[in-house]
Design a protein around this motif. Structure first.
Motif, PDB file in Angstrom:
ATOM      1  N   TRP B  30       0.810  -1.228   0.000  1.00 18.42           N
ATOM      2  CA  TRP B  30       0.000   0.000   0.000  1.00 18.42           C
ATOM      3  C   TRP B  30       0.843   1.279   0.000  1.00 18.42           C
ATOM      4  N   PRO B  31       1.822   1.421   0.924  1.00 20.20           N
ATOM      5  CA  PRO B  31       2.600   2.680   0.931  1.00 20.20           C
ATOM      6  C   PRO B  31       3.326   2.922  -0.390  1.00 20.20           C
ATOM      7  N   LEU B  32       3.844   1.824  -0.968  1.00 21.28           N
ATOM      8  CA  LEU B  32       4.575   1.940  -2.227  1.00 21.28           C
ATOM      9  C   LEU B  32       3.633   2.381  -3.358  1.00 21.28           C
ATOM     10  N   VAL B  33       2.468   1.749  -3.408  1.00 18.60           N
ATOM     11  CA  VAL B  33       1.472   2.096  -4.444  1.00 18.60           C
ATOM     12  C   VAL B  33       1.030   3.546  -4.277  1.00 18.60           C
ATOM     13  N   LEU B  34       0.830   3.935  -3.015  1.00 15.24           N
ATOM     14  CA  LEU B  34       0.425   5.314  -2.727  1.00 15.24           C
ATOM     15  C   LEU B  34       1.463   6.309  -3.243  1.00 15.24           C
ATOM     16  N   LEU B  35       2.733   5.961  -2.979  1.00 11.40           N
ATOM     17  CA  LEU B  35       3.832   6.817  -3.438  1.00 11.40           C
ATOM     18  C   LEU B  35       3.874   6.889  -4.967  1.00 11.40           C
ATOM     19  N   LEU B  36       3.724   5.720  -5.585  1.00 13.18           N
ATOM     20  CA  LEU B  36       3.813   5.654  -7.040  1.00 13.18           C
ATOM     21  C   LEU B  36       2.635   6.337  -7.728  1.00 13.18           C
ATOM     22  N   LEU B  37       1.497   6.371  -7.027  1.00 12.47           N
ATOM     23  CA  LEU B  37       0.294   6.943  -7.657  1.00 12.47           C
ATOM     24  C   LEU B  37       0.154   8.447  -7.445  1.00 12.47           C
ATOM     25  N   THR B  38       0.852   8.953  -6.440  1.00 12.89           N
ATOM     26  CA  THR B  38       0.685  10.374  -6.114  1.00 12.89           C
ATOM     27  C   THR B  38       1.058  11.286  -7.282  1.00 12.89           C
ATOM     28  N   LEU B  39       2.256  11.091  -7.819  1.00 13.03           N
ATOM     29  CA  LEU B  39       2.712  11.945  -8.915  1.00 13.03           C
ATOM     30  C   LEU B  39       1.811  11.810 -10.161  1.00 13.03           C
ATOM     31  N   PRO B  40       1.540  10.563 -10.632  1.00 10.54           N
ATOM     32  CA  PRO B  40       0.635  10.443 -11.785  1.00 10.54           C
ATOM     33  C   PRO B  40      -0.729  11.080 -11.545  1.00 10.54           C
ATOM     34  N   PHE B  41      -1.214  10.987 -10.272  1.00 12.00           N
ATOM     35  CA  PHE B  41      -2.525  11.569  -9.975  1.00 12.00           C
ATOM     36  C   PHE B  41      -2.523  13.079 -10.227  1.00 12.00           C
ATOM     37  N   PHE B  42      -1.463  13.753  -9.726  1.00 13.92           N
ATOM     38  CA  PHE B  42      -1.392  15.203  -9.916  1.00 13.92           C
ATOM     39  C   PHE B  42      -1.168  15.571 -11.380  1.00 13.92           C
ATOM     40  N   LEU B  43      -0.409  14.737 -12.093  1.00 12.74           N
ATOM     41  CA  LEU B  43      -0.186  14.988 -13.523  1.00 12.74           C
ATOM     42  C   LEU B  43      -1.492  14.837 -14.303  1.00 12.74           C
ATOM     43  N   ILE B  44      -2.250  13.807 -13.937  1.00 17.07           N
ATOM     44  CA  ILE B  44      -3.539  13.567 -14.607  1.00 17.07           C
ATOM     45  C   ILE B  44      -4.512  14.702 -14.298  1.00 17.07           C
ATOM     46  N   LEU B  45      -4.494  15.127 -13.034  1.00 18.28           N
ATOM     47  CA  LEU B  45      -5.367  16.231 -12.627  1.00 18.28           C
ATOM     48  C   LEU B  45      -5.015  17.508 -13.408  1.00 18.28           C
ATOM     49  N   LEU B  46      -3.716  17.736 -13.566  1.00 15.84           N
ATOM     50  CA  LEU B  46      -3.242  18.895 -14.318  1.00 15.84           C
ATOM     51  C   LEU B  46      -3.670  18.792 -15.791  1.00 15.84           C
ATOM     52  N   ALA B  47      -3.498  17.602 -16.348  1.00 13.49           N
ATOM     53  CA  ALA B  47      -3.892  17.379 -17.748  1.00 13.49           C
ATOM     54  C   ALA B  47      -5.390  17.617 -17.923  1.00 13.49           C
ATOM     55  N   ASP B  48      -6.160  17.161 -16.920  1.00  9.45           N
ATOM     56  CA  ASP B  48      -7.614  17.352 -16.957  1.00  9.45           C
ATOM     57  C   ASP B  48      -7.978  18.842 -16.889  1.00  9.45           C
ATOM     58  N   LEU B  50      -6.059  21.350 -17.804  1.00  7.33           N
ATOM     59  CA  LEU B  50      -5.647  21.999 -19.052  1.00  7.33           C
ATOM     60  C   LEU B  50      -6.615  21.723 -20.194  1.00  7.33           C
ATOM     61  N   THR B  51      -7.212  20.524 -20.184  1.00 12.13           N
ATOM     62  CA  THR B  51      -8.166  20.178 -21.248  1.00 12.13           C
ATOM     63  C   THR B  51      -9.613  20.442 -20.821  1.00 12.13           C
ATOM     64  N   LEU B  52      -9.772  21.158 -19.708  1.00 12.52           N
ATOM     65  CA  LEU B  52     -11.097  21.496 -19.153  1.00 12.52           C
ATOM     66  C   LEU B  52     -11.969  20.245 -18.916  1.00 12.52           C
ATOM     67  N   PHE B  53     -11.354  19.210 -18.394  1.00 14.38           N
ATOM     68  CA  PHE B  53     -12.023  17.949 -18.017  1.00 14.38           C
ATOM     69  C   PHE B  53     -12.730  17.296 -19.219  1.00 14.38           C
ATOM     70  N   ARG B  54     -12.188  17.547 -20.400  1.00 15.74           N
ATOM     71  CA  ARG B  54     -12.806  16.990 -21.608  1.00 15.74           C
ATOM     72  C   ARG B  54     -12.687  15.459 -21.633  1.00 15.74           C
ATOM     73  N   PHE B  55     -11.540  14.947 -21.172  1.00 16.72           N
ATOM     74  CA  PHE B  55     -11.299  13.493 -21.249  1.00 16.72           C
ATOM     75  C   PHE B  55     -11.624  12.745 -19.952  1.00 16.72           C
ATOM     76  N   ARG B  56     -12.031  13.473 -18.936  1.00 17.14           N
ATOM     77  CA  ARG B  56     -12.436  12.898 -17.639  1.00 17.14           C
ATOM     78  C   ARG B  56     -11.411  11.883 -17.114  1.00 17.14           C
ATOM     79  N   LEU B  57     -10.134  12.230 -17.225  1.00 15.78           N
ATOM     80  CA  LEU B  57      -9.067  11.299 -16.836  1.00 15.78           C
ATOM     81  C   LEU B  57      -9.027  11.061 -15.333  1.00 15.78           C
ATOM     82  N   THR B  58      -9.259  12.121 -14.557  1.00 17.51           N
ATOM     83  CA  THR B  58      -9.230  11.986 -13.094  1.00 17.51           C
ATOM     84  C   THR B  58     -10.344  11.042 -12.641  1.00 17.51           C
TER      85      THR B  58
END
Lengths: 136, 92
Positions: B30-48, B50-58
């Motif tokens: 769990w801690p490892l997965v949490l660590l690994l997912l944190t950065l992608p989560f923020f990147l995906i949120l940022l991408a969302d 920037l695209t005004l939630f068009r792709f609903r990635l988050t």
């Protein structure tokens, strides 16, 4: 050879356990197994069971939480519109008038509630048995 | 609150022998997965954003995570023909 004799034969040959045979006999006779919840409509099933008992003794037993199916159904709301239209068109071509774009959370709940009354029993010519049902 | 799977249990029953239980402590990951997912989560949120939630990635990521949480309780038993061995996989 009738179904009952075939199941008893499978027990005698050690291909299925007594417990499995009991469930199969219940399925064949249309009787409800004792551990199944009453079909009052108030008790929601928790699991979907898929049991495959083959004549060659290739047996598979799967128990899937219905909440997993519920979560999976929620994913349909994230399918892009273009893909959704394509899916609906394909379904219509197959004669299934089911519009996924109109699938709401309440519909999913109704569908899962209805699953408690569903039971699929398939016995193939070569003696393979597939049973799909929901239970608590 | 639903918890992610804590253990994966593999039960192997060889013919005329005792059942072997293998407990895989997924909880340690769990801690490892949490660590690994944190950065992608923020990147995906940022991408969302920037695209005004068009792709609903988050939402997609959250839905996939929810699907993983619901895996608890899954049980698969396989008894292949030709061998009396029975293998069971349980996610708890």
């Amino acid at each position: 050879m009738d179904e009952r004799t075939r199941i008893l034969q499978m027990v005698a040959n050690g291909k299925v356990t007594v417990e499995e045979a009991e469930k199969l006999l219940d399925a064949v006779t249309g009787k409800e197994p004792g551990d199944r919840p009453p079909k009052t409509g108030t008790i929601l099933p928790d699991y979907l069971f898929v049991k495959v008992i083959s004549e060659k003794n290739d047996n598979v037993d799967i128990k899937v939480p219905l909440s997993l199916i519920r979560a999976g159904m929620r994913l349909t709301s994230l399918i892009p519109n273009d893909a959704m239209n394509e899916i609906n068109r394909s379904l219509n071509e197959q004669g299934i008038s089911f519009d996924l774009t109109n699938l709401r959370q309440e519909d999913v709940e109704t569908l899962i509630r209805s699953l408690s009354e569903m039971e699929v029993n398939v016995t193939s010519k070569n003696g393979d048995t597939i049973r799909v049902y929901c239970s608590a | 609150m639903r918890l992610p799977p804590t253990f994966i249990v593999v039960k192997v029953t060889p013919p005329r022998q005792k059942t072997i239980h293998v407990w895989l402590p997924v909880v340690l990951l769990w801690p490892l997965v949490l660590l690994l997912l944190t950065l992608p989560f923020f990147l995906i949120l940022l991408a969302d954003l920037l695209t005004l939630f068009r792709f609903r990635l988050t939402r997609l990521m959250v839905a996939v995570l929810a699907l993983t949480l619901e895996l608890r309780g899954t049980c698969v038993t396989v008894s292949p023909a030709g061998s009396a061995r029975k293998t069971t996989l349980i996610i708890i």
